[in-house]
Design an enzyme around this catalytic site. Structure first.
Site, PDB file in Angstrom:
ATOM      1  N   SER A  39       0.870  -1.251   0.044  1.00  0.00           N
ATOM      2  CA  SER A  39      -0.113   0.084  -0.017  1.00  0.00           C
ATOM      3  C   SER A  39       0.974   1.409   0.124  1.00  0.00           C
ATOM      4  O   SER A  39       0.451   2.454  -0.083  1.00  0.00           O
ATOM      5  CB  SER A  39      -0.834  -0.083   1.056  1.00  0.00           C
ATOM      6  OG  SER A  39      -1.811  -1.026   1.218  1.00  0.00           O
ATOM      7  N   THR A 137      -2.900   3.103   3.760  1.00  0.00           N
ATOM      8  CA  THR A 137      -2.120   4.246   3.774  1.00  0.00           C
ATOM      9  C   THR A 137      -1.423   4.576   5.235  1.00  0.00           C
ATOM     10  O   THR A 137      -1.877   3.996   5.916  1.00  0.00           O
ATOM     11  CB  THR A 137      -3.118   5.653   3.886  1.00  0.00           C
ATOM     12  OG1 THR A 137      -3.729   5.475   2.537  1.00  0.00           O
ATOM     13  CG2 THR A 137      -2.334   7.027   3.538  1.00  0.00           C
ATOM     14  N   THR A 155       1.307   6.911   0.284  1.00  0.00           N
ATOM     15  CA  THR A 155       0.519   5.777  -0.092  1.00  0.00           C
ATOM     16  C   THR A 155       0.794   5.493  -1.572  1.00  0.00           C
ATOM     17  O   THR A 155       1.249   6.379  -2.070  1.00  0.00           O
ATOM     18  CB  THR A 155      -1.070   5.930   0.160  1.00  0.00           C
ATOM     19  OG1 THR A 155      -1.984   4.638  -0.381  1.00  0.00           O
ATOM     20  CG2 THR A 155      -1.430   6.946  -0.994  1.00  0.00           C
ATOM     21  N   ARG A 165      -4.768   8.768 -11.572  1.00  0.00           N
ATOM     22  CA  ARG A 165      -5.649   9.086 -10.209  1.00  0.00           C
ATOM     23  C   ARG A 165      -4.946   9.695  -9.054  1.00  0.00           C
ATOM     24  O   ARG A 165      -3.914   8.999  -8.679  1.00  0.00           O
ATOM     25  CB  ARG A 165      -6.416   7.902 -10.075  1.00  0.00           C
ATOM     26  CG  ARG A 165      -7.299   7.794  -8.839  1.00  0.00           C
ATOM     27  CD  ARG A 165      -6.745   7.420  -7.427  1.00  0.00           C
ATOM     28  NE  ARG A 165      -7.686   7.285  -6.328  1.00  0.00           N
ATOM     29  CZ  ARG A 165      -7.680   7.001  -5.343  1.00  0.00           C
ATOM     30  NH1 ARG A 165      -6.116   6.791  -4.834  1.00  0.00           N
ATOM     31  NH2 ARG A 165      -8.308   7.063  -4.112  1.00  0.00           N
ATOM     32  N   THR A 188      -7.318   7.254   6.225  1.00  0.00           N
ATOM     33  CA  THR A 188      -6.994   6.218   5.346  1.00  0.00           C
ATOM     34  C   THR A 188      -8.430   5.393   5.083  1.00  0.00           C
ATOM     35  O   THR A 188      -9.463   5.926   5.465  1.00  0.00           O
ATOM     36  CB  THR A 188      -6.118   5.030   5.972  1.00  0.00           C
ATOM     37  OG1 THR A 188      -5.819   3.977   5.058  1.00  0.00           O
ATOM     38  CG2 THR A 188      -6.922   4.567   7.360  1.00  0.00           C
ATOM     39  N   GLY A 189      -8.454   4.771   3.774  1.00  0.00           N
ATOM     40  CA  GLY A 189      -9.555   4.322   3.364  1.00  0.00           C
ATOM     41  C   GLY A 189      -9.754   4.702   1.843  1.00  0.00           C
ATOM     42  O   GLY A 189      -8.700   5.081   1.195  1.00  0.00           O
TER      43      GLY A 189
END
Length: 226
Positions: A39, A137, A155, A165, A188-189
């Site tokens: 990640s 992250t 990340t 992106r 994070t997520g």
């Protein structure tokens, strides 16, 4: 699993006389250099074209100074590039090849970030289109005895994302926000959801209104899922 060693390294740097910025930066280095971590940094999951693109930012609560990189390729430690942007330029964010050229000009080495394991997984994904089973992250916050706060975030982003992106992690106020007078928050997520609600900034603002940090995080999440 990468959070604890990152924090331990960060604390070690600070206890040995490093600045709070040094401590946060070097702590995040641990995650960025961990090839087993899919990640963050080296060994991160690539985009849909098989290219690892990294996002990172760093913020100093004193003066709200900040530096950020987005969609950075071929550089091992994006958190350090973000710090150089903060310290050595008039800008906050650089993206894509511009960020890469800045890093190379500052003496950062070009590094192949795609490992054989991640490349094999990417080729399998191209054939069966199954999404990766995890995403994460690192957001690391530091507070010293003088109430000085520093934060960093790094990340490799959403696995197999579209090229170019950019998630929340390099966006000040989304993936990270630091205010010396109040506090700090990192996220994070799924970055798209974090960006839509500026949740790190929102959590700090809730603390400004008097909420306990845990309550502030809960309220920020409630806003994001409403």
């Amino acid at each position: 699993p990468f959070g604890k060693p990152a924090n331990e390294q960060s604390l070690k740097v600070f206890q040995e006389g490093g600045s709070l910025l040094d401590a946060v930066e070097r702590g995040i280095h641990v995650a960025e250099a961990d090839v087993s971590n899919a990640s963050v940094g080296l060994g991160g999951i690539p985009n849909s074209e098989g290219v690892v693109q990294l996002d990172a930012c760093i913020m100093d609560g004193e003066g709200h100074r900040a530096g950020s990189v987005a969609a950075l390729e071929d550089i091992l430690h994006p958190i350090s590039v973000a710090r150089r942007i903060m310290d050595d330029s008039k800008h906050v964010m650089l993206a894509g090849d511009g960020a890469r050229q800045f890093a190379l000009a500052k003496g950062f080495a070009s590094t192949e970030l795609l490992t054989e394991e991640r490349e094999a997984e990417w080729k399998k994904w191209r054939n069966d289109n199954h999404p990766p089973d995890n995403h994460d992250t690192i957001a690391l916050l530091g507070l010293d005895g003088n109430h000085h706060i520093v934060g960093g975030c790094s990340t490799s982003g959403w696995g197999y994302k579209l090229p170019g992106r950019v998630g929340d992690s390099p966006i000040i106020g989304s993936g990270l926000y630091v205010d010396n007078q109040i506090g700090a928050a990192g996220a994070t997520g799924l970055g798209e959801n974090v960006m839509r609600h500026c949740t790190s900034f929102l959590a700090v603002e809730y603390m400004r209104q008097g909420l306990h940090p845990e309550e502030a995080c809960v309220e920020a999440i409630r806003r994001a899922i409403a």
